[in-house]
Structures are given as structure tokens and as C-alpha cells.
Motif scaffolding. Sequence first.
Motif: not given
Length: 258
Positions: A75-81, A85-88
Motif C-alpha cells: 500500500x501507499x498511505x503517505x498523503x503527500x505522495x 494522492x495527487x489531489x492533495x
Amino acid sequence: MKKTVAAKPKLVQISTGYGKPAENSPVIPRNKYVEIRQDKPKGKNERDWPEYKTCKYTAEAIVTEGTEKGEIRKICANPECPIHHPKRQNQHNHADAAFKAEQEKRRREEALAQATGLRVLKAIGEAVPVRLMKRDLLFVAQRLTTMLDERRLAVLVRQHGINKPKDGEAPAKVLAAFLPKAEESKLGCIVVETAILLSMHNQTDAARVLRDAAQVYKVDVDSISARVKQEFAAKEKGTPAKKTTPKPQAKSSKKAVA
């Protein structure tokens, strides 16, 4: 499952459910991570899907809550990825762009105000008539200019085309050497301009003081401001601005009073 977690304490614990986990729980809910699929994409479009890509934040995880408990997944759980997580990431980029745009707008407004102010100051100086003898003007100029800080002294040096200070040479020294050699008309300009600069305590004062002085010497501030804006706009577009010859200011007789 507990044995697996104990054997691999670095495993990230995840849930297949979207509910909020219990307080202080290490389990990551489904809406907080992206699962990296192990099967190959079936079409060209699927190759670009985030779940088929890995990133530097990819980690092994074990399902400890919900269905399929005990299964190991990536998984990838890093919100800055930026991949998963392109929206953020885009939100951050938009915020940065807005901040930079605001900074650029403020910088341009300050540059316009400064350029206009210097132009108005010069026009006022040119409108000053000579009414005193040179010794009087020199005396006043020397006393007033010593009260200016280095930044404002540098303004006077530039305004009157005085030779640039050599390396390590202070503007005060350059101006002090120039004043005794200056003509009465030049000294008169410097006296009035120095008085104006000394009256400016902040940005608000600067605009007000220049307006007041411009009214006394009948300097058209609006016309100067329009020309400066035109020059700035032309410079930003990379085209030379049309030069307009300002009307000469009516001056009193340059003859000194004995």
C-alpha cells in the motif's frame, strides 16, 4: 495473524473498512491508503492508474480489521505522495501558486509606487526656483543632507547623476564632495528634495508628502504616474515604451539675490 504481526513489527496494519478506527489504534482505514495491485493492467488506460504504480512510500501491510484478515498487501498511505494522492498535492500547488501571484502583485505595486515617487520627486526638484545665494543654499543643503540615512542619500546621488560611489565609499562622502561644486539651481533642487525625503516616515507619508509638494510646485502627479505605468507595462511585454516629452515647468528667474 497476531504471530505475523509479532514476527514482522514493521508491517503496516490496515482495515478493509472505511469506518473510523478506535482511538490510538495503529490500523489505517481503507480511505487513508491506496492498495498497489499485484496483477498486471489489462489495457493501456489501466497502466496509468495509480493502483498499478509503486512509489518510494510503498510499504507492506497486513489486514487486521474487516474482511480478508491476515492477508499481506502493498500500500501507499503517505498523503503527500504525488502518485497516489495527487489531489492533495494539487491543492498544495494551487496554494503555492496563489501565494506567489499575490507576492508578485504586491512587488509590482511597490515598484510602481517607488518609480512614480522618484519621478515626482525629480519633477518637483526641477520646478524649484533659485532665490538664495549659493552660500545660503550650500549651508542648508549640507546641514539637511547629514540628516538623511544611507538609503535616502543614495536616492539623491542617483537623482542628480552624481558619480557612483567607489567600492566601500559611502554615499554621504560622495554627496559632500559634490555639493560645494554644484550650481545654485542644483543646490536648490537638493534642498527641497532633501526636505521631502526627511518628511517621509513611512509608505503612507511618502505618498502624502509628495502630493503636497507636487501641488506647491504644480507638478502633474497623475501624468507622471501614467507614464511610469506605461513604461512598466511595455517592459513586461518586452516592447519599448513610447517616450513622451513632458512639458517644461515654468521656473522663476535663476538670478541669485545678492
